[in-house]
Design an enzyme around this catalytic site. Structure first.
Site, PDB file in Angstrom:
ATOM      1  N   LYS A 114       3.898  57.454 -14.415  1.00 45.97           N
ATOM      2  CA  LYS A 114       2.993  58.459 -13.841  1.00 45.97           C
ATOM      3  C   LYS A 114       2.457  59.392 -14.913  1.00 45.97           C
ATOM      4  CE  LYS A 114       0.760  60.523 -10.535  1.00 45.97           C
ATOM      5  NZ  LYS A 114       1.341  61.163  -9.357  1.00 45.97           N
ATOM      6  N   LYS A 157      -0.443  71.348 -13.510  1.00 45.02           N
ATOM      7  CA  LYS A 157       0.999  71.095 -13.583  1.00 45.02           C
ATOM      8  C   LYS A 157       1.287  69.733 -14.208  1.00 45.02           C
ATOM      9  CE  LYS A 157       3.056  69.110 -10.376  1.00 45.02           C
ATOM     10  NZ  LYS A 157       3.512  67.719 -10.027  1.00 45.02           N
TER      11      LYS A 157
END
Length: 297
Positions: free
Chosen positions: A172, A240
């Site tokens: 990811k 983030k």
């Protein structure tokens, strides 16, 4: 008989993922910090409880889909966390986007408690979550992965086993690096074209004809042109994620200058008040710097 599944985190993506588990016939227990978000799922047959601990008590497989590493730690390891209620052998599947280091740290404590953990972050938009066509990248014990495959297939179309614990999370990070950098590049491309006086719809079509083709231009380019910033993936979450990408690069000794530049532009757009909007709202930061408005009337 299908496994009893618990689902924690019913945000933009989670509510659709949980709904697809119900459609596939899995008995489902749900928890969300904002209880009102459980109502639609309860109307479809889910059972709502008042703590992650209660989810652990009721489920064989518990899925977490929350915002960041501290949130996963709290719902899994906290005083009212899943582990406080889970039986030995329970599988915890974290589908959030968190750092690989945090994922492995949590997994160590889960394993020490006699349970199992998979890191299984997703790729795809809100639409993909709704249509059960997400990509899911999984790290952890292969046998545990195989035992949960039917659950993954209820939520996603392309499920890939990536290796041992943390490998889903590392995957990811690689993907979010590309997504963030290309989104910023799409914004710059459209701003440059607007300043030059190009027809932006024609420019978008030209980029899709060769090596510049990217899903961000294909899906979000038209939304920028038409000033549609409805949230499919919030800009604040890209901030983030890129921070996590940079931390992972630091951990592995890989310089990531594109990620660093992209993060600064997303932060600038957030400072302009666009953090809750779609990630494509990075265009506002580019526009402010270029003195141009892209698309619209």
């Amino acid at each position: 008989m299908k496994k009893k599944v618990g689902f924690i985190g019913l945000g933009v993506m989670g509510k659709f993922m949980a709904g697809n588990l119900l459609k596939a016939g899995f008995p489902l227990t749900v928890y969300n910090r904002t209880p009102d978000k459980t109502k639609s799922l309860v109307s479809l047959g889910a059972t709502a409880v008042n703590s992650p601990k209660a989810v652990g008590e009721s489920a064989e497989v518990v899925i977490t889909m929350v915002s960041d590493s501290p949130d996963v730690k709290e719902v899994v390891l906290g005083e009212q966390g899943v582990l406080r209620g889970a039986r030995k052998g329970t599988v915890i599947v974290d589908m959030s986007t968190i750092s690989p280091a945090s994922s492995r740290e949590i997994a160590e404590q889960v394993n020490a408690a006699g349970c199992h953990m998979l890191d299984a972050p997703v790729v795809g938009s809100k639409k993909a979550a709704e249509e059960a066509t997400l990509g899911i990248m999984v790290g952890g014990d292969r046998k545990i992965f195989e035992s949960c495959l039917e659950i993954f297939q209820a939520m996603g179309k392309k499920i890939t086993y990536m290796g041992t614990q943390g490998m889903g999370a590392y995957t990811k990070m690689c993907i979010q690096l590309m997504v963030g950098a290309t989104m910023e590049t799409v914004a710059e491309c459209l701003a440059l074209g607007a300043k030059a006086g190009l027809n932006l719809n024609d420019l978008k079509e030209c980029t899709l004809a060769g090596g510049a083709k990217t899903a961000n231009m294909e899906m979000r380019g038209p939304k920028i042109i038409h000033r549609d910033f409805e949230t499919h993936f919030a800009l604040k979450h890209m901030c983030k994620d890129l921070r996590l990408v940079l931390a992972t690069g630091e951990e592995l000794g890989v310089p990531l200058p594109m990620a660093a530049t992209a993060l600064e532009m997303f932060k600038a757009a957030r400072a302009l008040g666009h953090g809750e909007e779609d990630v494509s709202s990075v265009i506002h930061a580019v526009e402010a710097m270029a003195g141009i408005k892209v698309g619209g009337a």
